[in-house]
Design an enzyme around this catalytic site. Sequence first.
Site, PDB file in Angstrom:
ATOM      1  N   ARG A  33       0.850  -1.204   0.000  1.00 30.89           N
ATOM      2  CA  ARG A  33       0.000   0.000   0.000  1.00 30.89           C
ATOM      3  C   ARG A  33       0.877   1.242   0.000  1.00 30.89           C
ATOM      4  O   ARG A  33       1.837   1.332   0.779  1.00 30.89           O
ATOM      5  CB  ARG A  33      -0.887   0.028   1.241  1.00 30.89           C
ATOM      6  CG  ARG A  33      -1.773  -1.198   1.399  1.00 30.89           C
ATOM      7  CD  ARG A  33      -3.089  -1.033   0.717  1.00 30.89           C
ATOM      8  NE  ARG A  33      -3.900  -2.240   0.881  1.00 30.89           N
ATOM      9  CZ  ARG A  33      -5.033  -2.465   0.227  1.00 30.89           C
ATOM     10  NH1 ARG A  33      -5.492  -1.568  -0.629  1.00 30.89           N
ATOM     11  NH2 ARG A  33      -5.710  -3.582   0.416  1.00 30.89           N
ATOM     12  N   ASP A  34       0.518   2.215  -0.837  1.00 34.57           N
ATOM     13  CA  ASP A  34       1.244   3.483  -0.854  1.00 34.57           C
ATOM     14  C   ASP A  34       0.972   4.220   0.451  1.00 34.57           C
ATOM     15  O   ASP A  34      -0.152   4.264   0.948  1.00 34.57           O
ATOM     16  CB  ASP A  34       0.801   4.333  -2.047  1.00 34.57           C
ATOM     17  CG  ASP A  34       1.774   5.459  -2.341  1.00 34.57           C
ATOM     18  OD1 ASP A  34       2.501   5.375  -3.339  1.00 34.57           O
ATOM     19  OD2 ASP A  34       1.820   6.422  -1.536  1.00 34.57           O
ATOM     20  N   ASN A  92       5.764   6.676 -13.266  1.00 34.48           N
ATOM     21  CA  ASN A  92       6.296   8.037 -13.343  1.00 34.48           C
ATOM     22  C   ASN A  92       7.780   7.984 -13.681  1.00 34.48           C
ATOM     23  O   ASN A  92       8.517   7.168 -13.132  1.00 34.48           O
ATOM     24  CB  ASN A  92       6.124   8.760 -11.999  1.00 34.48           C
ATOM     25  CG  ASN A  92       4.672   9.072 -11.698  1.00 34.48           C
ATOM     26  OD1 ASN A  92       3.908   9.421 -12.596  1.00 34.48           O
ATOM     27  ND2 ASN A  92       4.282   8.956 -10.436  1.00 34.48           N
ATOM     28  N   VAL A 101      10.979   8.230  -6.122  1.00 42.67           N
ATOM     29  CA  VAL A 101      11.746   7.054  -5.702  1.00 42.67           C
ATOM     30  C   VAL A 101      12.358   6.417  -6.955  1.00 42.67           C
ATOM     31  O   VAL A 101      11.645   6.118  -7.920  1.00 42.67           O
ATOM     32  CB  VAL A 101      10.868   6.033  -4.950  1.00 42.67           C
ATOM     33  CG1 VAL A 101      11.712   4.841  -4.509  1.00 42.67           C
ATOM     34  CG2 VAL A 101      10.187   6.679  -3.749  1.00 42.67           C
ATOM     35  N   HIS A 105       8.969   1.329 -10.453  1.00 37.81           N
ATOM     36  CA  HIS A 105       7.738   0.920  -9.777  1.00 37.81           C
ATOM     37  C   HIS A 105       6.523   1.272 -10.608  1.00 37.81           C
ATOM     38  O   HIS A 105       6.535   2.227 -11.379  1.00 37.81           O
ATOM     39  CB  HIS A 105       7.627   1.561  -8.389  1.00 37.81           C
ATOM     40  CG  HIS A 105       7.764   3.057  -8.388  1.00 37.81           C
ATOM     41  ND1 HIS A 105       8.982   3.686  -8.451  1.00 37.81           N
ATOM     42  CD2 HIS A 105       6.838   4.037  -8.343  1.00 37.81           C
ATOM     43  CE1 HIS A 105       8.807   4.998  -8.427  1.00 37.81           C
ATOM     44  NE2 HIS A 105       7.507   5.247  -8.368  1.00 37.81           N
ATOM     45  N   MET A 106       5.484   0.489 -10.397  1.00 35.79           N
ATOM     46  CA  MET A 106       4.213   0.719 -11.072  1.00 35.79           C
ATOM     47  C   MET A 106       3.154   1.000 -10.014  1.00 35.79           C
ATOM     48  O   MET A 106       3.013   0.247  -9.047  1.00 35.79           O
ATOM     49  CB  MET A 106       3.837  -0.525 -11.888  1.00 35.79           C
ATOM     50  CG  MET A 106       2.562  -0.371 -12.683  1.00 35.79           C
ATOM     51  SD  MET A 106       2.243  -1.858 -13.684  1.00 35.79           S
ATOM     52  CE  MET A 106       3.199  -1.521 -15.147  1.00 35.79           C
ATOM     53  N   HIS A 107       2.433   2.106 -10.200  1.00 38.11           N
ATOM     54  CA  HIS A 107       1.314   2.424  -9.310  1.00 38.11           C
ATOM     55  C   HIS A 107       0.063   1.718  -9.829  1.00 38.11           C
ATOM     56  O   HIS A 107      -0.220   1.747 -11.034  1.00 38.11           O
ATOM     57  CB  HIS A 107       1.032   3.927  -9.310  1.00 38.11           C
ATOM     58  CG  HIS A 107       2.161   4.772  -8.789  1.00 38.11           C
ATOM     59  ND1 HIS A 107       2.239   5.173  -7.477  1.00 38.11           N
ATOM     60  CD2 HIS A 107       3.249   5.287  -9.400  1.00 38.11           C
ATOM     61  CE1 HIS A 107       3.327   5.916  -7.311  1.00 38.11           C
ATOM     62  NE2 HIS A 107       3.958   6.004  -8.463  1.00 38.11           N
TER      63      HIS A 107
HETATM   64  P1  5GP Z   1       6.751   8.137  -7.495  1.00 37.95           P
HETATM   65  O1  5GP Z   1       6.251   9.509  -7.138  1.00 37.95           O
HETATM   66  O2  5GP Z   1       8.247   8.042  -7.415  1.00 37.95           O
HETATM   67  O3  5GP Z   1       6.189   7.617  -8.779  1.00 37.95           O
HETATM   68  O4  5GP Z   1       6.144   7.169  -6.405  1.00 37.95           O
HETATM   69  C1  5GP Z   1       6.715   6.929  -5.165  1.00 37.95           C
HETATM   70  C2  5GP Z   1       5.594   6.551  -4.236  1.00 37.95           C
HETATM   71  O5  5GP Z   1       6.160   5.965  -3.080  1.00 37.95           O
HETATM   72  C3  5GP Z   1       4.745   7.733  -3.767  1.00 37.95           C
HETATM   73  O6  5GP Z   1       3.403   7.541  -4.166  1.00 37.95           O
HETATM   74  C4  5GP Z   1       4.918   7.722  -2.258  1.00 37.95           C
HETATM   75  O7  5GP Z   1       3.738   8.071  -1.556  1.00 37.95           O
HETATM   76  C5  5GP Z   1       5.364   6.298  -1.974  1.00 37.95           C
HETATM   77  N1  5GP Z   1       6.189   6.175  -0.789  1.00 37.95           N
HETATM   78  C6  5GP Z   1       7.253   6.964  -0.449  1.00 37.95           C
HETATM   79  N2  5GP Z   1       7.778   6.546   0.716  1.00 37.95           N
HETATM   80  C7  5GP Z   1       7.043   5.465   1.113  1.00 37.95           C
HETATM   81  C8  5GP Z   1       7.110   4.597   2.260  1.00 37.95           C
HETATM   82  O8  5GP Z   1       7.976   4.722   3.150  1.00 37.95           O
HETATM   83  N3  5GP Z   1       6.195   3.612   2.326  1.00 37.95           N
HETATM   84  C9  5GP Z   1       5.239   3.420   1.358  1.00 37.95           C
HETATM   85  N4  5GP Z   1       4.377   2.414   1.537  1.00 37.95           N
HETATM   86  N5  5GP Z   1       5.146   4.225   0.272  1.00 37.95           N
HETATM   87  C10 5GP Z   1       6.043   5.228   0.156  1.00 37.95           C
END
Ligand code: 5GP
Length: 118
Positions: A33-34, A92, A101, A105-107
């Site tokens: 989970r995000d 992203n 990050v 990764h895939m949302h």
């Molecule tokens: P990005 O913005 O790089 O595509 O997605 C990174 C995602 O990682 C974001 O949606 C953010 O909320 C999530 N995220 C960052 N730190 C953590 C964490 O410590 N735990 C979890 N579960 N999600 C995280």
Amino acid sequence: MSDYDSENVFAKILRDEIPSLRVYEDDEFIAFRDIDPSAPTHVVLIPRGEAPTGLDQLTESDTTMLGKLTIAATKIARELGLETDGYRLVLNNGPDAGQTVFHLHMHILGGGRLGPVA
Ligand code: 5GP
């Protein structure tokens, strides 16, 4: 992957140095989970190990991994009950997309009506 930072947050989640709510795992991927959800259901799916930092690093050799990542996402979406009403898969890449990050990764987003993509 030369510029992979093994201290990135997803690497720490993989090593269980940071807790996460895992919803799926297999030999190649985990999903959790995000922490700051952008939809009623928001899961992040990542490859295990030292992954490409983002889409920019992908090469032909990642074709199978990317296919399996996408199939895993559809499996997770089904398990989470998103199949009927629909869901969105997002990758992203870079600052304009808001990538924070640098571990591929895939949302997986769903659980309610999502806004327009752009
Ligand atoms: P990005 O913005 O790089 O595509 O997605 C990174 C995602 O990682 C974001 O949606 C953010 O909320 C999530 N995220 C960052 N730190 C953590 C964490 O410590 N735990 C979890 N579960 N999600 C995280």
